[in-house]
Motif scaffolding. Sequence first.
Motif, PDB file in Angstrom:
ATOM      1  N   LEU A 123       0.823  -1.252   0.217  1.00 53.05           N
ATOM      2  CA  LEU A 123       0.099   0.021   0.129  1.00 53.05           C
ATOM      3  C   LEU A 123       0.917   1.211  -0.159  1.00 53.05           C
ATOM      4  N   ALA A 124       2.043   1.016   0.809  1.00 55.69           N
ATOM      5  CA  ALA A 124       2.900   2.387   0.885  1.00 55.69           C
ATOM      6  C   ALA A 124       3.595   2.746  -0.404  1.00 55.69           C
ATOM      7  N   ALA A 125       3.807   1.644  -1.576  1.00 57.73           N
ATOM      8  CA  ALA A 125       4.592   1.893  -2.681  1.00 57.73           C
ATOM      9  C   ALA A 125       3.545   1.987  -3.778  1.00 57.73           C
ATOM     10  N   GLN A 126       2.190   2.247  -3.537  1.00 57.15           N
ATOM     11  CA  GLN A 126       1.284   2.298  -4.499  1.00 57.15           C
ATOM     12  C   GLN A 126       1.609   3.562  -5.108  1.00 57.15           C
ATOM     13  N   LYS A 127       1.377   3.621  -6.453  1.00 54.53           N
ATOM     14  CA  LYS A 127       1.466   5.097  -7.424  1.00 54.53           C
ATOM     15  C   LYS A 127       0.223   5.710  -7.158  1.00 54.53           C
ATOM     16  N   SER A 128       0.463   7.321  -7.417  1.00 62.79           N
ATOM     17  CA  SER A 128      -0.687   8.040  -7.529  1.00 62.79           C
ATOM     18  C   SER A 128      -1.611   7.968  -8.964  1.00 62.79           C
ATOM     19  N   PRO A 129      -2.955   8.191  -8.684  1.00 60.19           N
ATOM     20  CA  PRO A 129      -3.903   8.123  -9.830  1.00 60.19           C
ATOM     21  C   PRO A 129      -3.269   8.975 -11.144  1.00 60.19           C
ATOM     22  N   ALA A 130      -2.664  10.101 -10.641  1.00 56.77           N
ATOM     23  CA  ALA A 130      -2.126  10.983 -11.776  1.00 56.77           C
ATOM     24  C   ALA A 130      -0.916  10.326 -12.612  1.00 56.77           C
ATOM     25  N   GLU A 131      -0.344   9.344 -11.954  1.00 55.14           N
ATOM     26  CA  GLU A 131       0.954   8.846 -12.710  1.00 55.14           C
ATOM     27  C   GLU A 131       0.071   7.636 -13.879  1.00 55.14           C
ATOM     28  N   TYR A 132      -0.860   7.058 -13.477  1.00 52.68           N
ATOM     29  CA  TYR A 132      -1.874   6.346 -14.425  1.00 52.68           C
ATOM     30  C   TYR A 132      -2.273   7.152 -15.507  1.00 52.68           C
ATOM     31  N   LEU A 133      -2.804   8.083 -15.259  1.00 50.42           N
ATOM     32  CA  LEU A 133      -3.577   9.032 -16.071  1.00 50.42           C
ATOM     33  C   LEU A 133      -2.698   9.605 -17.183  1.00 50.42           C
ATOM     34  N   ASP A 134      -1.427   9.790 -16.613  1.00 51.56           N
ATOM     35  CA  ASP A 134      -0.411  10.550 -17.631  1.00 51.56           C
ATOM     36  C   ASP A 134       0.107   9.837 -18.724  1.00 51.56           C
ATOM     37  N   ILE A 135      -0.378   8.668 -18.579  1.00 51.15           N
ATOM     38  CA  ILE A 135       0.361   7.585 -19.873  1.00 51.15           C
ATOM     39  C   ILE A 135      -0.741   7.839 -20.993  1.00 51.15           C
ATOM     40  N   PRO A 136      -0.164   7.984 -22.125  1.00 51.46           N
ATOM     41  CA  PRO A 136      -0.905   8.494 -23.432  1.00 51.46           C
ATOM     42  C   PRO A 136      -1.433   6.947 -23.808  1.00 51.46           C
ATOM     43  N   VAL A 187      -5.636  -5.619 -12.879  1.00 50.85           N
ATOM     44  CA  VAL A 187      -4.687  -4.879 -12.265  1.00 50.85           C
ATOM     45  C   VAL A 187      -4.031  -4.045 -13.366  1.00 50.85           C
ATOM     46  N   SER A 188      -3.721  -2.991 -12.715  1.00 50.53           N
ATOM     47  CA  SER A 188      -3.124  -1.889 -13.787  1.00 50.53           C
ATOM     48  C   SER A 188      -1.674  -1.914 -13.237  1.00 50.53           C
ATOM     49  N   LEU A 189      -0.721  -2.036 -14.212  1.00 55.06           N
ATOM     50  CA  LEU A 189       0.738  -1.873 -13.859  1.00 55.06           C
ATOM     51  C   LEU A 189       1.280  -0.791 -14.434  1.00 55.06           C
ATOM     52  N   LEU A 190       2.322   0.093 -13.894  1.00 56.86           N
ATOM     53  CA  LEU A 190       3.353   0.874 -14.467  1.00 56.86           C
ATOM     54  C   LEU A 190       4.692   0.140 -14.831  1.00 56.86           C
ATOM     55  N   HIS A 191       5.069   0.246 -16.088  1.00 52.91           N
ATOM     56  CA  HIS A 191       6.280  -0.448 -16.431  1.00 52.91           C
ATOM     57  C   HIS A 191       7.114   0.740 -17.191  1.00 52.91           C
ATOM     58  N   GLU A 192       8.421   0.881 -16.918  1.00 53.72           N
ATOM     59  CA  GLU A 192       9.428   1.671 -17.383  1.00 53.72           C
ATOM     60  C   GLU A 192      10.222   0.757 -18.618  1.00 53.72           C
ATOM     61  N   GLU A 193      10.263   1.204 -19.645  1.00 52.28           N
ATOM     62  CA  GLU A 193      11.361   0.504 -20.747  1.00 52.28           C
ATOM     63  C   GLU A 193      11.898   1.757 -21.709  1.00 52.28           C
ATOM     64  N   ASN A 194      13.203   1.587 -21.716  1.00 55.82           N
ATOM     65  CA  ASN A 194      13.775   2.634 -22.392  1.00 55.82           C
ATOM     66  C   ASN A 194      13.370   4.052 -22.172  1.00 55.82           C
ATOM     67  N   GLY A 195      13.111   4.328 -20.960  1.00 56.92           N
ATOM     68  CA  GLY A 195      12.836   5.781 -20.302  1.00 56.92           C
ATOM     69  C   GLY A 195      11.410   6.255 -20.540  1.00 56.92           C
ATOM     70  N   GLU A 196      10.585   5.267 -21.234  1.00 56.11           N
ATOM     71  CA  GLU A 196       9.102   5.671 -21.381  1.00 56.11           C
ATOM     72  C   GLU A 196       8.357   4.848 -20.576  1.00 56.11           C
ATOM     73  N   LYS A 197       7.419   5.466 -19.999  1.00 58.81           N
ATOM     74  CA  LYS A 197       6.458   4.502 -19.104  1.00 58.81           C
ATOM     75  C   LYS A 197       5.323   3.924 -19.807  1.00 58.81           C
ATOM     76  N   TYR A 198       5.158   2.671 -19.469  1.00 63.39           N
ATOM     77  CA  TYR A 198       3.874   1.938 -19.990  1.00 63.39           C
ATOM     78  C   TYR A 198       2.617   1.694 -19.051  1.00 63.39           C
ATOM     79  N   LEU A 199       1.595   1.910 -19.478  1.00 59.30           N
ATOM     80  CA  LEU A 199       0.341   1.226 -18.643  1.00 59.30           C
ATOM     81  C   LEU A 199      -0.212  -0.207 -18.948  1.00 59.30           C
ATOM     82  N   LEU A 200       0.073  -1.083 -18.162  1.00 60.81           N
ATOM     83  CA  LEU A 200      -0.157  -2.458 -18.647  1.00 60.81           C
ATOM     84  C   LEU A 200      -1.579  -2.838 -17.817  1.00 60.81           C
ATOM     85  N   ASN A 201      -2.524  -2.934 -18.353  1.00 59.73           N
ATOM     86  CA  ASN A 201      -4.086  -3.539 -17.892  1.00 59.73           C
ATOM     87  C   ASN A 201      -3.910  -5.091 -18.196  1.00 59.73           C
TER      88      ASN A 201
END
Length: 115
Positions: free
Chosen positions: A6-19, A77-91
């Motif tokens: 729970l402490a390591a959870q990302k903020s909703p804004a981080e998910y919404l910022d992914i194009p 579950v929605s996951l954030l993953h960073e690859e080559n400096g770009e963040k991806y949203l994995l649903n």
Amino acid sequence: TERDILAAQKSPAEYLDIPMERTRNFSIIAHIDHGKSTLADRLLEITGSIPKGGRKQYLDRLPVERARGITVKAQSVSLLHEENGEKYLLNLIDTPGHADFSFEVSRSLAACEGA
């Protein structure tokens, strides 16, 4: 522990910022006992969503799932993953493998746009 997760959870804004072009919707589908939930656990670990070596079958929440070691209800579950400096949203959707729960798999495929 659950508290660490729970402490390591990302903020909703981080998910919404992914194009949209860096958003992936996918389902894990296979026959019973072929490692769907284990694969889901590894994806959760790789993306830093849960600590490595944590509880097995993390997405299986129902008591019957925990007791019998099977997935009965599809879990997403929605996951954030960073690859080559770009963040991806994995649903991700982890689905049941038993034929008795095929409706859950059908709904998962529809949610993934038939992919």
